[in-house]
Design an enzyme around this catalytic site. Structure first.
Site, PDB file in Angstrom:
ATOM      1  N   ALA A  17       0.801  -1.366   0.015  1.00 49.03           N
ATOM      2  CA  ALA A  17       0.139   0.002   0.096  1.00 49.03           C
ATOM      3  C   ALA A  17       1.028   1.157  -0.080  1.00 49.03           C
ATOM      4  CB  ALA A  17      -0.892  -0.118   1.149  1.00 49.03           C
ATOM      5  N   HIS A 232      -7.008 -16.827   9.858  1.00 45.15           N
ATOM      6  CA  HIS A 232      -6.852 -17.834   8.839  1.00 45.15           C
ATOM      7  C   HIS A 232      -6.871 -19.109   9.468  1.00 45.15           C
ATOM      8  CE1 HIS A 232      -5.149 -19.877   5.146  1.00 45.15           C
ATOM      9  NE2 HIS A 232      -5.240 -18.489   4.662  1.00 45.15           N
ATOM     10  N   HIS A 336      -4.870 -13.048  11.206  1.00 47.32           N
ATOM     11  CA  HIS A 336      -4.516 -12.864   9.796  1.00 47.32           C
ATOM     12  C   HIS A 336      -4.401 -11.555   9.087  1.00 47.32           C
ATOM     13  CE1 HIS A 336      -2.797 -14.439   5.930  1.00 47.32           C
ATOM     14  NE2 HIS A 336      -4.192 -14.142   5.349  1.00 47.32           N
TER      15      HIS A 336
END
Length: 508
Positions: A17, A232, A336
């Site tokens: 990002a 996750h 996660h």
């Protein structure tokens, strides 16, 4: 403390990002702050699955949007998710143009794989399970070659700087030399990643403790839905911290979740293991809590092809003495991805002038209560590009400013206690009693150590989880197992009164 004036965006974070912002802000001068050498600190480098986008002839952005909204359990912002899915192909092509070596079919088209909760294969990947590092490597090379970008590696955000109106005017940075520097800038972009390091079991770098969210909240930014943490279901359980990840693409290729006796955790249907991540994570958690264990069996579906098709997972297993070609992999559900965070629009604007947020630290509404697999790298790059263009438009750094309190880290022993409690009481399955215990722990640690960002971020998550009396997406309350008829957001804004965290609002 020295002060410098920078005539362009100040970007906090060196992951996908942040670097997408930096490249897209050209030709404005950009200063990127990374807490470690590029490629070493960013969770995006650890991503295995790839980038979700409508790339095949049978797919379309509208179908990708439909799957995104279904996974988000009623809290996806339609407009933001529509922008994201519409820009999917262009984002993948942009990354490829920078050198990201996406897998291709014999005709040169992007090879796409199937992951959970997608209605069709649409995840562009690299080398089977190496997408994150390969993509980020391409961006790092581009950033290092860009004349308009300066990078400070091994530097840390320590405080935000605002003026009397509340506008963010810069940040206090701990320079690699160890000295503190006030950096004044027309725009500050938080790309600080998630909060997985707050949990004892995590697949992310443990240094990611919600620092950006905590400092943004302290400055007056709105925090949206912080209770929604994605766990996750297939972290490799071999005693490592953080836990290596077994990509969801393994199940897309036919690997199955079983218990120690070989029974399927989610049923015998071929697609049973491809349900949304929250459902699969709870099944893994329940099997382990019942003493049945949880294993990912890829011996039949992948077998001898493991080293070539999923080299990262194969390497993680063999390093731990496991051969996944012939032995099922022990797995556990681990923190996660953080769906909540700093409320921001697709261009990174927050409610505070001069402050932008992008990537996992931001809550743009595209993930809702449960992120669709492989939408995270897409969001980081797509919205990173948009945020770079928007932040480049900000000008002016003059005028008197107020420097926020410079924050310290939580001591290691206290951090371990916090992480253990977060996994035990604010993990895959939560209840009111456990959440109250965690709040009491945070109260005690604050009395001893003040309010470093890790404690602030943890409190935001726990208080919001306690206030949400339902189960939705990644947030599951065993004492409130049903999903409310009306989907509502949690919005946290720091008030100007004492006991700020007691004002938690769950509403439209």
């Amino acid at each position: 403390m020295s002060r410098i004036v920078h005539d362009g965006p100040l970007i906090i974070g060196g992951g996908l990002a942040g670097l997408s912002v930096a490249l897209s802000a050209a030709p404005r001068p950009v200063l990127v702050i990374s807490p470690a050498p590029l490629l070493e600190a960013a969770s995006s480098a650890w991503a295995q699955g790839g980038v979700a986008a409508a790339l095949s002839k049978d797919d379309a952005p509208a179908l990708h949007l439909k799957d995104t909204e279904a996974a988000g359990a009623g809290l996806v912002d339609h407009h933001a998710a529509e922008i994201l899915t519409d820009e999917g192909r262009a984002t993948v092509e942009w990354l490829a143009s920078l050198g990201a070596p996406f897998d291709r079919d014999p005709e040169g088209q992007f090879f796409v794989s199937l992951e959970a909760a997608h209605s069709m294969p649409r995840v562009a990947r690299v080398g089977g399970d190496g997408a994150g590092r390969a993509i980020l490597s391409a961006l790092v090379a581009s950033v290092r070659a860009a004349d308009h970008i300066t990078v400070w590696e091994d530097a840390r955000l320590r405080a935000l700087i605002q003026d009397a109106t509340g506008r963010v005017r810069g940040a206090v940075i701990e320079h690699p030399s160890g000295r503190l520097v006030e950096v004044l800038a027309p725009a500050v972009v938080l790309a600080t990643g998630g909060a997985g390091g707050l949990f004892g079991a995590t697949t992310t770098p443990t240094a990611l403790k919600g620092e950006g969210m905590a400092l943004a909240w302290a400055a007056g930014a709105e925090i949206l839905d912080p209770e929604f943490v994605q766990f996750h279901p297939t972290a490799i359980d071999v005693g490592l911290d953080p836990m290596p990840l077994a990509t969801e693409a393994l199940r897309g290729e036919g690997a199955r979740l079983i218990d120690r006796d070989g029974h399927f955790l989610l049923g015998e249907a071929p697609d049973a293991d491809l349900k949304a991540r929250d459902i699969v994570a709870r099944a893994v958690h329940a099997a382990r809590a019942a003493g049945r264990g949880a294993l990912l069996d890829a011996t039949k579906a992948i077998g001898a092809h493991f080293p070539s098709e999923f080299p990262a997972v194969f390497a993680a297993c063999t390093a731990a003495g496991l051969d996944p070609r012939v032995t099922p992999i022990p797995v556990a559900a681990a923190a996660h991805y953080h769906m909540g965070g700093i409320a921001a629009d697709p261009d990174g604007h927050t409610g505070l002038a001069g402050l932008f947020a992008v990537g996992e630290c931001a809550a743009t509404g595209v993930h809702g209560a449960n992120r669709l697999a492989s939408n995270s790298l897409l969001e980081a790059a797509a919205f990173g590009r948009r945020t770079g263009r928007a932040a480049a438009l900000e000008t002016g750094v003059s005028g008197p400013v107020v420097v926020g309190a410079v924050v310290d880290d939580l001591p290691d022993a206290a951090m371990l206690e916090l992480r253990t409690g977060m996994s035990a009481h604010c993990g895959v399955v939560r209840d009111g009693e456990g959440l109250h215990r965690q709040i009491a722990l945070i109260d005690r640690l604050e009395a001893l150590h003040g309010a470093p960002p890790a404690l602030v971020a943890a409190r935001l998550i726990v208080e919001a989880a306690l206030a949400r009396h339902e189960s939705r997406g990644g947030h599951y309350r065993s004492d409130y197992p049903d999903t409310a008829t009306v989907a509502r957001h949690t919005r946290l804004i720091k008030p100007e009164v004492a006991a700020p965290f007691r004002r938690v609002a769950v509403g439209a």
